[in-house]
Each structure stands twice: as C-alpha cells, then as structure tokens.
Write a protein that holds these residues in place. Structure first.
Motif, mmCIF file in Angstrom:
data_model
loop_
_atom_site.group_PDB
_atom_site.id
_atom_site.type_symbol
_atom_site.label_atom_id
_atom_site.label_comp_id
_atom_site.label_asym_id
_atom_site.label_seq_id
_atom_site.Cartn_x
_atom_site.Cartn_y
_atom_site.Cartn_z
ATOM 1 N N ALA A 37 0.857 -1.187 0.000
ATOM 2 C CA ALA A 37 0.000 0.000 0.000
ATOM 3 C C ALA A 37 0.893 1.237 0.000
ATOM 4 C CB ALA A 37 -0.906 0.016 1.226
ATOM 5 N N THR A 39 0.708 5.386 0.061
ATOM 6 C CA THR A 39 -0.194 6.506 0.356
ATOM 7 C C THR A 39 0.511 7.821 0.065
ATOM 8 O OG1 THR A 39 -1.306 5.213 2.067
ATOM 9 C CG2 THR A 39 -1.626 7.600 2.124
ATOM 10 N N SER A 40 -0.220 8.730 -0.573
ATOM 11 C CA SER A 40 0.345 10.035 -0.937
ATOM 12 C C SER A 40 0.108 11.055 0.166
ATOM 13 C CB SER A 40 -0.287 10.532 -2.233
ATOM 14 O OG SER A 40 -1.645 10.916 -2.000
ATOM 15 N N GLY A 43 -3.435 11.812 0.914
ATOM 16 C CA GLY A 43 -4.256 10.809 1.584
ATOM 17 C C GLY A 43 -4.809 9.718 0.699
ATOM 18 N N THR A 45 -4.529 6.245 -1.380
ATOM 19 C CA THR A 45 -3.737 5.019 -1.281
ATOM 20 C C THR A 45 -3.910 4.171 -2.532
ATOM 21 O OG1 THR A 45 -3.880 4.947 1.135
ATOM 22 C CG2 THR A 45 -3.376 2.878 0.020
ATOM 23 N N TRP A 47 -2.710 0.336 -4.350
ATOM 24 C CA TRP A 47 -2.385 -1.023 -3.933
ATOM 25 C C TRP A 47 -1.700 -1.796 -5.050
ATOM 26 C CZ3 TRP A 47 -3.206 -2.601 1.031
ATOM 27 C CH2 TRP A 47 -4.049 -1.781 1.813
ATOM 28 N N LEU A 112 -2.520 4.319 -7.396
ATOM 29 C CA LEU A 112 -2.599 5.597 -6.682
ATOM 30 C C LEU A 112 -2.840 6.748 -7.662
ATOM 31 C CD1 LEU A 112 -0.045 6.690 -3.897
ATOM 32 C CD2 LEU A 112 -1.299 8.294 -5.318
#
Length: 367
Positions: A37, A39-40, A43, A45, A47, A112
């Motif tokens: 995962a 995440t930037s 916020g 995410t 996968w 993402l």
C-alpha cells in the motif's frame, strides 16, 4: 503529489481446488503474496500485489520479495508516484535486478495515480477496448479420468477455453491431451502448456503424435533456440511465456519469428510500467497477447483485467481470474466474472476496495 508512506503485507493464499500440479512433479499449495500500500501526501492510497507460484515457476521468490521491499521502499518516500518511468529507474538504481520485487510497488503507484485522477486504471493504460475479456481455465496434471472430468466440469460451467498442462512424460502427455480433447465439445479452444518442461526432441514427438488435434502450443522448451527448433517443424500456432522477460527478449522473439503470441506476466517484467510498454510494442509488431501474472488475488487480478481490456480486442487472446483460485479475500469486491468473461470493477484506479483488516498486520511500514 508525493509518496508519504508505504506498507507491506504478507498474505498466504491457499488454492480452492487443492495442489496445483505441473510437469516434472512441480506442485504448489498456495500463492505466497506480498501486498503493498502506497499513500500520498493527499491521503490517497494505491495497492499492488505480486505472488509467485511456488519457487519453481518463475525467477521469483516470495521470501526475497519480503526482504527486498524494505530495501527499496525508503528511496521512494517523497517521490511523485505519477512519474512511473522515473520510479522505475530509481528502483533499478538502488536495487539491481529482481524485477518481481519491484512489481507490487510499481502497480501501487499506477493505482494511486489513477485514483488521484478519479479515472479507472484502464483509461490511463490506453483506454477500454471492450467491456469484457474472455477467460480460460487450467486443466492441471492428473490421471486421464481426473483431467477429463475436470475439463468437462469447466465446460459445464460456461468456459470455452482450456489450458492443458503437459511437459512431463511425452507419451503420457499425448494421452492426456487426446483424452481431454475427446471429452470436450468440438470448437473448444485448447492450449497445451509445457511450461518449458520438454526437450526439443520430446516436443517434436508430441507435436507429431497430436497433429489431428486443434490446439495452440505454449512454451514447449526452455531456451529461445530450443523453441525455434520446434517452431520450424510446427504446423500449429505457438505462444511463448517464460521466454518473455524483457523488451529486448520480446524484440528478439519477433526478429526470429519464434512465436505468434506472447503471455506477459506482470511480476516477471517488473510491474505495470514495463508490461504496458512491452504490450504496446508487441501489439504493433502483430503478436497476439495475453496479460496475466504468476498469481495473486483481487489486487493482481484487477491489474491483469485493466491491462487486458486496454489491449486491442483483435490482438487479445484471453485472461484469467486468479482471485477465483484462492480461499482468502483481500478486498470487499473483485473484478466481475460473468460466465467465461471478466471485466473491471467500477471505480477509480483498480476499482476494487481493498480491506486492510483482511490482510493482517503489515510486516513493514515506513513514512
């Protein structure tokens, strides 16, 4: 947009139908997956997933992926996940080789980026060419009665494309394919996949004895030279799978006229970025294409589906629904399968709703 955090999970995925058997006594009980995962800072995410089929099928080792992701991940913090080529060069700079380790990280960046843009991944991969891709199912090694019964069951469930595993004792394989072909309706599409299990001598024996059966030959031997020696005498289409490890290898296959079709495995090629590149060039060169992977559940199957549906329909062979192979779930939804066809789930990115509660605790976290 910058990468703020990365988590990695280890998920064992047992097979619904028990052990998966291939030539030379090779057998696996599960996919051994690494799920990532990313995440930037906004916020969102994304996968990614990679899952080798045992330690024997591809140059991928699940414990190696679990060890390698923590080596690469710190270098990605602060990078723009939308810079796919730059992310790939960075991973190759800090960690030489081992493309399978990079595959889930690359896939997560694509997911993402598509989620942040609020578009399905298929849109970013070139656009949807059709709504559904036709799927195939596998008839694994077994007794003649077992293989015939499995083939009949698959056909009764609506599938019309079979991959029959061969590559063992050639005389037994001749019986296997003859029995399966006799057990299914005329017009059933059959691929005979040796998984590089034969010598050219054995492959030619098999081809000569089965001339009356309509099938496509898939990866009979290990090296390109060996496969070419079979190709020269073959009166059937040939697809290469294990031989496609890079853009350079694909171009060499084309230069030598060694195949009519290619099976592209996402993790073998290092992720979505390289798979899309090789797919697009191969399509322009006239190859028939299958996009899949070495294994996985909903995440990896979703990526396969998006890549398949962005492949021109006239150049697409088929797809496979790996998430139906395993007993565990990793998401609240999955790529939709209707009869013998698979699509993509509605929504941005991969379109699936991954549930971290189904994955257990991450074995690695940074950010």
């Amino acid at each position: 947009m910058k990468i703020k955090s990365i988590k990695a999970y280890h998920v064992v995925q047992p097979f619904v139908d028990g052990p998966y058997r291939m030539s030379k006594g090779r057998v696996a009980d599960c996919f051994d997956a690494v799920i990532v995962a990313i995440t930037s800072d906004s916020g969102v995410t994304g996968w990614g997933e990679m899952a080798p089929l045992g330690n024997f099928y591809s140059a991928a080792f699940s414990a190696g992926a679990r060890a390698g992701v923590p080596e690469i991940a710190p270098h990605l913090i602060g990078q723009d996940p939308r810079g796919f080529a730059g992310i790939g060069r960075l991973m190759d700079t800090v960690f030489k080789g081992h493309p399978y380790i990079k595959s889930a990280l690359d896939m997560a960046c694509w997911d993402l980026a598509a989620r942040a843009a609020d578009v399905p991944l298929v849109t970013m991969l070139g656009g949807r060419e059709s709504d559904m891709a036709e799927t195939y199912r596998v008839v694994t090694h077994g007794t003649l009665d077992q293989m015939a019964a499995l083939a009949k069951r698959i056909i009764s469930e609506g599938c019309r494309r079979l991959q029959v595993k061969v590559g063992g004792n050639v005389h037994d394989d001749i019986e296997r394919v003859t029995t399966v072909a006799a057990a299914v309706p005329k017009g059933t599409v059959i691929f005979c996949d040796a998984n590089a299990g034969w010598t050219p001598y054995q492959a030619r024996q098999f081809a000569d004895a089965t001339r009356g059966i309509d099938y496509t030959f898939e990866q009979p031997c290990t090296t390109l030279d060996e496969n070419m020696s079979v190709r020269r005498m073959l009166d059937k289409p040939m697809v290469l799978d294990e031989s496609v490890t890079s853009l350079g290898e694909m171009l060499e296959i084309h230069r030598r006229g060694a195949a009519d079709g290619l099976t592209l495995k996402i993790s073998r090629l290092g992720g979505v970025t390289q798979t899309r590149l090789i797919r697009d060039v191969a399509v322009d060169l006239g190859f028939m294409i299958t996009v899949e992977d070495t294994g996985g559940a909903e995440i990896d199957t979703a990526a396969m589906a998006h890549l398949s549906l962005s492949t021109p329909a006239e150049r697409r062979l088929h797809a496979i629904a790996f998430h139906e192979w395993v007993t565990v779930r990793t998401a609240r939804n999955a790529p939709p399968v209707t009869g013998s066809h698979m699509g993509v789930a509605d929504g941005p990115g991969l379109g699936i709703d991954v549930d971290p509660d189904l994955l257990g605790e991450p074995f690695f976290e940074i950010g």
